[in-house]
Structures are given as C-alpha cells and as structure tokens.
Design a protein around this motif. Structure first.
Motif, PDB file in Angstrom:
ATOM      1  N   LEU A   1       0.961  -1.112   0.078  1.00  0.00           N
ATOM      2  CA  LEU A   1       0.027  -0.297  -0.102  1.00  0.00           C
ATOM      3  C   LEU A   1       0.883   1.218  -0.023  1.00  0.00           C
ATOM      4  CD1 LEU A   1      -2.737  -0.848   2.433  1.00  0.00           C
ATOM      5  CD2 LEU A   1      -2.969  -0.856   0.170  1.00  0.00           C
ATOM      6  N   ALA A   2       1.961   1.033   0.679  1.00  0.00           N
ATOM      7  CA  ALA A   2       2.788   2.303   0.791  1.00  0.00           C
ATOM      8  C   ALA A   2       3.536   2.686  -0.552  1.00  0.00           C
ATOM      9  CB  ALA A   2       3.831   2.178   2.021  1.00  0.00           C
ATOM     10  N   VAL A   3       3.957   1.777  -1.212  1.00  0.00           N
ATOM     11  CA  VAL A   3       4.735   1.768  -2.485  1.00  0.00           C
ATOM     12  C   VAL A   3       3.758   2.265  -3.538  1.00  0.00           C
ATOM     13  CG1 VAL A   3       6.058   0.519  -4.306  1.00  0.00           C
ATOM     14  CG2 VAL A   3       6.370   0.015  -2.024  1.00  0.00           C
ATOM     15  N   VAL A   4       2.380   1.744  -3.636  1.00  0.00           N
ATOM     16  CA  VAL A   4       1.448   2.033  -4.352  1.00  0.00           C
ATOM     17  C   VAL A   4       1.164   3.614  -4.434  1.00  0.00           C
ATOM     18  CG1 VAL A   4      -0.806   2.047  -5.205  1.00  0.00           C
ATOM     19  CG2 VAL A   4       0.666  -0.026  -5.160  1.00  0.00           C
ATOM     20  N   SER A   5       1.033   4.071  -3.079  1.00  0.00           N
ATOM     21  CA  SER A   5       0.722   5.457  -2.734  1.00  0.00           C
ATOM     22  C   SER A   5       1.535   6.300  -3.544  1.00  0.00           C
ATOM     23  CB  SER A   5       0.478   5.523  -1.229  1.00  0.00           C
ATOM     24  OG  SER A   5       0.294   7.011  -0.955  1.00  0.00           O
ATOM     25  N   ILE A   6       3.096   5.774  -3.092  1.00  0.00           N
ATOM     26  CA  ILE A   6       3.872   6.621  -3.627  1.00  0.00           C
ATOM     27  C   ILE A   6       4.126   6.683  -5.211  1.00  0.00           C
ATOM     28  CG2 ILE A   6       6.618   6.863  -4.005  1.00  0.00           C
ATOM     29  CD1 ILE A   6       6.722   5.524  -1.196  1.00  0.00           C
ATOM     30  N   LEU A   7       3.818   5.421  -5.814  1.00  0.00           N
ATOM     31  CA  LEU A   7       3.785   5.587  -7.254  1.00  0.00           C
ATOM     32  C   LEU A   7       2.608   6.247  -7.795  1.00  0.00           C
ATOM     33  CD1 LEU A   7       4.640   1.671  -7.955  1.00  0.00           C
ATOM     34  CD2 LEU A   7       6.135   3.678  -7.970  1.00  0.00           C
ATOM     35  N   GLY A   8       1.509   6.343  -6.983  1.00  0.00           N
ATOM     36  CA  GLY A   8       0.122   6.880  -7.392  1.00  0.00           C
ATOM     37  C   GLY A   8       0.499   8.488  -7.563  1.00  0.00           C
ATOM     38  N   LEU A   9       1.602   9.091  -6.804  1.00  0.00           N
ATOM     39  CA  LEU A   9       1.833  10.366  -6.715  1.00  0.00           C
ATOM     40  C   LEU A   9       2.590  10.685  -7.947  1.00  0.00           C
ATOM     41  CD1 LEU A   9       2.111  11.119  -2.746  1.00  0.00           C
ATOM     42  CD2 LEU A   9       0.356  11.837  -4.452  1.00  0.00           C
TER      43      LEU A   9
ATOM     44  N   VAL B   1       1.987  -8.818  -4.253  1.00  0.00           N
ATOM     45  CA  VAL B   1       0.717  -7.931  -3.984  1.00  0.00           C
ATOM     46  C   VAL B   1       0.794  -6.733  -4.596  1.00  0.00           C
ATOM     47  CG1 VAL B   1      -0.093  -6.440  -1.845  1.00  0.00           C
ATOM     48  CG2 VAL B   1       0.592  -8.848  -1.453  1.00  0.00           C
ATOM     49  N   LEU B   2       1.953  -6.064  -5.037  1.00  0.00           N
ATOM     50  CA  LEU B   2       2.184  -4.950  -5.793  1.00  0.00           C
ATOM     51  C   LEU B   2       1.432  -4.749  -7.217  1.00  0.00           C
ATOM     52  CD1 LEU B   2       3.296  -2.060  -6.141  1.00  0.00           C
ATOM     53  CD2 LEU B   2       5.537  -3.198  -6.847  1.00  0.00           C
ATOM     54  N   VAL B   3       1.610  -6.009  -7.742  1.00  0.00           N
ATOM     55  CA  VAL B   3       1.041  -6.217  -8.882  1.00  0.00           C
ATOM     56  C   VAL B   3      -0.577  -5.964  -8.894  1.00  0.00           C
ATOM     57  CG1 VAL B   3       0.689  -7.974 -10.800  1.00  0.00           C
ATOM     58  CG2 VAL B   3       2.931  -7.605  -9.964  1.00  0.00           C
TER      59      VAL B   3
ATOM     60  N   LEU C   1      -1.518  -2.409  -8.648  1.00  0.00           N
ATOM     61  CA  LEU C   1      -1.002  -1.227  -9.583  1.00  0.00           C
ATOM     62  C   LEU C   1      -2.282  -0.629 -10.534  1.00  0.00           C
ATOM     63  CD1 LEU C   1       2.096  -3.045 -11.320  1.00  0.00           C
ATOM     64  CD2 LEU C   1       1.791  -0.836  -9.841  1.00  0.00           C
ATOM     65  N   PRO C   2      -3.370  -1.216 -10.500  1.00  0.00           N
ATOM     66  CA  PRO C   2      -4.652  -0.693 -11.286  1.00  0.00           C
ATOM     67  C   PRO C   2      -5.047   0.462 -10.525  1.00  0.00           C
ATOM     68  CG  PRO C   2      -5.258  -3.178 -11.238  1.00  0.00           C
ATOM     69  CD  PRO C   2      -3.868  -2.843 -10.276  1.00  0.00           C
ATOM     70  N   GLN C   3      -4.845   0.881  -9.331  1.00  0.00           N
ATOM     71  CA  GLN C   3      -5.074   2.023  -8.834  1.00  0.00           C
ATOM     72  C   GLN C   3      -3.997   3.040  -9.316  1.00  0.00           C
ATOM     73  OE1 GLN C   3      -5.581   1.851  -4.112  1.00  0.00           O
ATOM     74  NE2 GLN C   3      -4.920  -0.307  -4.582  1.00  0.00           N
TER      75      GLN C   3
ATOM     76  N   PHE D   1       4.998   1.028  12.085  1.00  0.00           N
ATOM     77  CA  PHE D   1       5.340   2.515  11.292  1.00  0.00           C
ATOM     78  C   PHE D   1       4.090   2.575  10.459  1.00  0.00           C
ATOM     79  CE2 PHE D   1       6.310   5.332   7.808  1.00  0.00           C
ATOM     80  CZ  PHE D   1       7.067   6.305   8.483  1.00  0.00           C
ATOM     81  N   GLN D   2       3.685   1.750   9.714  1.00  0.00           N
ATOM     82  CA  GLN D   2       2.501   1.997   8.901  1.00  0.00           C
ATOM     83  C   GLN D   2       1.195   2.187   9.492  1.00  0.00           C
ATOM     84  OE1 GLN D   2       2.521   2.844   5.503  1.00  0.00           O
ATOM     85  NE2 GLN D   2       4.943   2.614   5.397  1.00  0.00           N
ATOM     86  N   TYR D   3       0.779   1.226  10.445  1.00  0.00           N
ATOM     87  CA  TYR D   3      -0.457   1.463  11.133  1.00  0.00           C
ATOM     88  C   TYR D   3      -0.392   2.753  11.802  1.00  0.00           C
ATOM     89  CZ  TYR D   3      -1.204  -3.457  11.496  1.00  0.00           C
ATOM     90  OH  TYR D   3      -1.752  -4.772  10.976  1.00  0.00           O
ATOM     91  N   ALA D   4       0.703   3.408  12.529  1.00  0.00           N
ATOM     92  CA  ALA D   4       0.707   4.756  12.922  1.00  0.00           C
ATOM     93  C   ALA D   4       0.458   5.867  11.825  1.00  0.00           C
ATOM     94  CB  ALA D   4       1.954   5.164  13.769  1.00  0.00           C
TER      95      ALA D   4
END
Length: 430
Positions: free
Chosen positions: A40-48, A120-122, A125-127, A253-256
């Motif tokens: 989720l964190a990587v996709v958020s970065i790629l989404g930006l 999971v990342l694959v 990626l549609p997002q 870290f990600q929960y916080a």
C-alpha cells in the motif's frame, strides 16, 4: 470553508480507520502485515509519481473556465484522455519491473518476503493506472463546486477493501493476495465512475488540442518532478530503513501513519483541495483580498479540528488496538501510539505548509518546488543516517519533523515574495 465537507471526509476517515483496525485484527504486526502495508505504501508513492503529467490540471482548467469558457470542455476531454493513456503506460512499466521496485524500496527484506510483496504490488497497480484520471476528474468537479462528489470518488477502493476485510474477519479466512484482487476490481469500478462523473463537462469536439493543453502538460511535469522526487525519496529512505529492522517494524510504522492519515483526511484533506481551487481563481483575477481571506479561513477551520481530532485518536487508539488483538501485543501497541503522536506533529507542520505551497503551485513556480524539496530530502537523509538501526521507529518521524520545519520556512518566504510581486507591485503599477 464549509464544514459539511468534513462530514464526507469523516466518512473517509472512518473507512480508513476500520481498514487499519481490521488489518491489525487479521494480521497484527507480522510478515503478512509487513507485505500488505508495504504494498500500500509503495502504491501510494507510485500513485503520486504518475501524476507527473496532470499535476497542474486544476490551475489551468480554472483559468480557462474563467477566461475562455468555450474552450473548457475540449481541454477537460483532452486531459481525461491523456490521463488514461499516461496512467496505463506507467502502470504497465511498473508491472514489468515489480520485483525491482520492491527491491528498491525494501532491499533489507528476505527474498521470500520480497517475492510476496511483488505479487501484492502487481494486484495494486490498477490504482496507479487510474490515479491520473481520478486527479483530473476531481479537478473538474472542484472547479464546478462539486466538492463532495470529488471527494467521494476517492472512497471507492477503501470502501471495497473495508467490506472485504469485514468479510474475512467474520469468516476467519482471507490473505493479502485476496485483498489485492479486491483492490484491483475496485480500481476498475473507480475508473468508470470518474468518466461518468465528468462526462457532461467534457466536449471532445471543442478546442481539444491547444497551446494551453501543451503548456499544462509541460508545467505539470516540471511542477510534479518536485513533488514526486520528494515523495519518492521520502518513501525510499523510510522503507529501506525499516526493512533492515526486525519483522513487524514496517507494520508498526504504517499503522501509526494510517491513523495519522485518517486524522489528516477528516480535518485537512478536503480543505486543501478547496483552498487550491479558490486560490487559483483569486490568483487569476488578481484579487489580493480574497487570496488572503482564503488562507485565513483555511487556517481558522482546519487547525482547531486537527488538534482536537489528533488528541481524540491518541486517547482511543490503545483501547481500539487492545480490543481487536488476539494475543499479547502490548509492546507493539505502545510503539504505534508513540509513533502516531510524533506523526501528528509532522502532519500539523504539513497542514500549515499547504498555505504556502498553494501560492507556489498557483504561481507555477516549479523551480522553487524543486529547490525546497531537494533541501528537505537532503536534510532528511542526513538525519536518518545518524539514527542507529536499533532505535525506535518514531526516530524516523522525528528526523522528518526537523527537515519539514526547514522546508516550511523556505516555502513561506517564497510564497510571501510571489504574492507581493503578483498583488502589491501589480496594484502599484495600476
């Protein structure tokens, strides 16, 4: 700002909070949680990052709508098509390099964990593919005052994941790959909803390819490089540092972060979009009084809400996490709470900085964005290198706060100079 939009944002925050708590219930702070939350964190970065070609849509569209309304439909239609093409091609490139992307962001993980994270990342990626269209659609809706609908479009994927997590919690099954398939299907639905939502404002036959469109793409790339380079390297630094620590540190870290993001969403998120839309109009019309009023109204609205919501979440968090735990996780809960508290300080500074960044963005001064973000990344990297690997997770957030304070000061000075040149000197010449 209108508080009714905070009610919509509150729905989004509740969905995000439920997703975080249900993820905690299903996976705790384990390897599965690390894999899912890292994805989720990587996709958020790629989404930006993928927004590079459409970053300045709202600024350009608002200007055209104000000054050349007959060309607005063609501009919106062309931008929507460009968003679909650029998002799809970017996602395909990430799909082909999924293993390398995970290794880049979390090189300290074991080979098996990296392979799971790539799978999971694959599915996520549609997002990324839909992100540019979502950005353009929200820009159109915000420009026409449809702030609520614009925000609701962002809730499609989180809502789908919430229902899936609820089902898995009740049934006692489910894994991260199944969640990934749900996210992929929801992204497809989101794309269709975006197209339907903006259809009436898109007129393909009217001035589709214009100098304004070319300027919009070029300026978006130059402006987004500053944002993207900031988000990319922050994520790279943080996740690589966490990947070399024990299992569960990424999760803590990600929960916080997700709790803090929920507070940010309900108190600040929609108001930043509204502020930018109103500032674009005031800047275009050279209305200094309205420009200053927009900033004051934003700060008066969001800061009390942010402080109150942050405190409530801090007090409720241990109760929620203990209630949804299946075993003794006291150390993890305490670490999440401390990290969250430090996170709110970071996000409070970001909320203040949004006022100054909005001026730089509407003034289309991409070089300022580049320079200040480069300063942030350099200082953040320097501070994190001083942190021993055995240090608590929240040390990373404390390092980010130091870098963010420097960044906010630079943006404030830049915004003051730009506003003075745009309004005060222009008024003097008139």
């Amino acid at each position: 700002m209108l508080l009714k939009y905070n009610l919509i944002a509150a729905a989004g925050a509740i969905i995000g909070m439920l997703n975080t708590i249900l993820t905690w219930k299903l996976f705790g702070a384990t390897q599965s949680a690390d894999v899912w939350l890292l994805g989720l964190a990587v996709v958020s970065i790629l989404g930006l990052l993928v927004l590079m070609g459409v970053e300045q849509f709202l600024v350009f569209y608002t200007g055209i709508l104000t000054q050349q309304p007959n060309d607005a439909g063609g501009f919106a239609a062309t931008s929507a098509m460009w968003a679909l093409i650029s998002g799809g091609l970017f996602a395909l490139g990430c799909f082909a390099a999924a293993d390398h992307v995970i290794s880049l962001f979390a090189g300290g993980l074991s080979t098996e964990t990296r392979q799971s994270a790539a799978s999971v990342l694959v599915l996520l990626l549609p997002q990324v593919a839909v992100a540019p269209l979502l950005h353009v659609s929200r820009g159109v809706l915000n420009a026409h005052g449809k702030y609520g609908l614009a925000y609701l479009l962002t809730l499609v994927v989180p809502s789908a994941l919430m229902f899936a997590l609820l089902f898995f919690t009740v049934s006692g099954g489910g894994d991260v790959l199944q969640l990934g398939w749900v996210a992929a299907a929801a992204a497809g639905l989101q794309m269709g909803m975006c197209l339907v939502a903006v259809y009436k404002w898109c007129q393909p036959g009217n001035a589709m390819l214009t100098k304004e469109f070319r300027d919009f793409v070029v300026n978006s790339v130059t402006m987004r490089i500053g944002h993207s380079f900031h988000n990319f390297f922050v994520g790279l630094i943080i996740n690589n540092a966490l990947s070399h620590q024990a299992t569960g540190m990424i999760s803590i870290f990600q929960y916080a972060k997700r709790f803090a993001d929920g507070v940010f969403t309900v108190t600040i998120g929609p108001h930043v979009s509204i502020l930018l839309a109103r500032q674009a109009s005031a800047w275009s019309e050279r209305n200094h009084v309205q420009h200053r009023q927009n900033m004051k109204e934003y700060l008066r609205t969001v800061m009390p809400l942010f402080l109150a919501a942050s405190l409530v979440a801090l007090l409720l968090m241990p109760l929620l996490l203990h209630t949804m735990s299946r075993n003794d996780v006291e150390p993890a809960i305490e670490a999440i709470q401390i990290t969250y508290a430090i996170f709110t300080v970071w996000q409070g500074i970001i909320a203040l900085e949004a006022v100054f960044v909005g001026v730089v963005t509407t003034a289309r001064q991409s070089m300022i964005m580049w320079g200040v973000n480069a300063l942030f990344i350099g200082s953040f990297y320097f501070y994190t290198n001083l942190i021993p690997q055995s240090s608590p997770v929240w040390y990373l957030v404390a390092a980010a706060i130091l870098a963010q304070m420097m960044s906010t000061g630079c943006f404030a000075l830049s915004a003051r100079a730009l506003a003075k040149r745009r309004f005060i000197k222009a008024a003097g010449r008139a």
